[in-house]
Enzyme design. Structure first.
Site, short mmCIF file in Angstrom:
data_model
loop_
_atom_site.label_atom_id
_atom_site.label_comp_id
_atom_site.label_asym_id
_atom_site.label_seq_id
_atom_site.Cartn_x
_atom_site.Cartn_y
_atom_site.Cartn_z
N SER A 1 0.92 -1.42 -0.08
CA SER A 1 0.08 0.12 0.05
C SER A 1 0.93 1.25 -0.13
CB SER A 1 -1.04 -0.12 1.36
OG SER A 1 -0.41 0.04 2.38
N LYS B 1 -5.81 4.63 8.70
CA LYS B 1 -4.53 5.67 7.91
C LYS B 1 -4.88 6.94 8.08
CE LYS B 1 -2.63 1.71 5.21
NZ LYS B 1 -2.11 1.24 3.89
#
Length: 357
Positions: free
Chosen positions: A247, A293
């Site tokens: 990611s 996140k």
């Protein structure tokens, strides 16, 4: 001294002992909960980490006034205590274990797979950044990279994470699609000769095909990815500090591209966080745990956050990121990106951030 006062004085120690016993029992139960397993993993906000100190490009510059940051999710096996916490907290989520690790795969296998995926993501990020900067990049498909094996299938115990399948029955398999093509049309019980490399050494093995779960096809039971040789004209060193997964691809590509452009500061003084896989054509892909996140980036003081966008997906990363940003009340701007070009266009439109006096 009256009888009432004598009674009051003698009752306090009993009450204190009762409170101590209560808290002792609570502590014991909490301790026991740490050793009671569940069938879940728990995910929580991780960190937002500046990429400048992590990445070094040969002859590159590091004079950006702001920073690009990758974001992480903290993940671990959930004991009973974490299970309870995740059910009452907005900062933790539960994932069924089978969605994280394959059947028969242990935590060590999971860590190895995540690190292998990170290594591959780094190479692709390098290729994307160098191509954007106008350099020639050579890409060669080398085979099918094994990211895991499935319990009960022939590959289990024979092939390992990191092995690369290069041929089936003598026919080369440069990509995962080639492996699928060679196995299509075969039936359960058929045997195939698998040629593979491990630690630079070639080997061969015969494997028997079985029906794949939730599929009409048969297979050997591997989780495949494409293994590619990517040659760039300058050396890039990335100290990923044990971070796994794909990611960080987008943010690594942006940092590398910024270091290659010695006359340009893409950050313009801002703290820029984000997430998303990166493909060789620059496409940005969906990831997991984006809510965590967003929280990590907000805590780190990020001003912009790049989130993968898929307008056709009602549960796209971008939509989830916006919802989380609104829930926590952050002033950070969430920016949708489908391709690295979207991120670059956004950055080019920003004015230089005034220096703080």
């Amino acid at each position: 001294m009256s009888e009432d006062h004598r009674i009051a004085r003698t009752s306090h120690p009993r009450k204190a002992r009762g409170i101590r016993w209560f808290f002792t029992i609570v502590v014991i139960l909490l301790g026991i909960s740490l050793f009671v397993p569940t069938n879940y993993y728990v995910t929580r906000p991780g960190s937002a980490i500046a990429l400048g100190p992590m990445i070094d490009v040969e002859d590159g510059k590091k004079d950006e006034t702001g920073s690009f940051m990758l974001t992480t999710v903290r993940m671990g096996e959930a004991n009973l205590g974490w299970y309870v916490y995740a059910n009452i907290s907005d900062e933790a989520d539960l994932m069924q274990k089978q969605l994280v690790v394959s059947e028969g795969e242990n935590n060590e296998d999971f860590v190895k797979r995540e690190q292998a995926v990170m290594d591959n993501s780094q190479k692709i990020a390098e290729a994307v950044a160098f191509r954007l900067a106008g350099y020639d990049v050579q890409v060669e498909n080398q085979g099918v990279w094994i990211m895991g094996t499935i319990e009960g299938f022939a590959a289990k115990g024979v092939l390992k994470i990191g092995d690369v399948i290069t041929a089936v029955d003598g026919v080369r398999t440069p990509q995962a699609t080639d492996l699928l093509q060679q196995l299509s049309g075969k039936k359960a019980g058929d045997q195939v000769e698998i040629t593979y490399t491990r630690d630079g050494q070639e080997a061969k093995t015969m494997l028997t095909l079985k029906p794949l779960p939730n599929s009409q096809n048969v297979g050997i039971g591997v989780r495949p990815d494409n293994k590619q040789s990517i040659v760039i004209p300058k050396k890039v060193t990335i100290a990923s500090q044990g971070i796994g997964g794909p990611s960080a691809g987008l943010m690594m590509a942006l940092e590398i591209y910024d270091q290659l452009n010695t006359d340009l500061d893409l950050t313009k003084g801002y703290k820029i966080a984000g997430t998303g896989t990166i493909a060789l054509d620059g496409a940005v892909g969906k990831i997991g745990g984006i809510s965590h996140k967003i929280m990590a980036a907000d805590k780190a003081g990020a001003e912009f956050f790049f989130a993968p966008e898929d307008e056709a997906d009602p549960n796209s990363n971008y939509k989830e990121a916006v919802q989380t940003a609104e829930r926590i009340g952050t002033s950070m701007q969430v920016v949708p990106v489908k391709n690295i070009d979207d991120a670059l266009a956004f950055l080019q439109d920003q004015k230089q951030k005034p220096k703080q006096s």
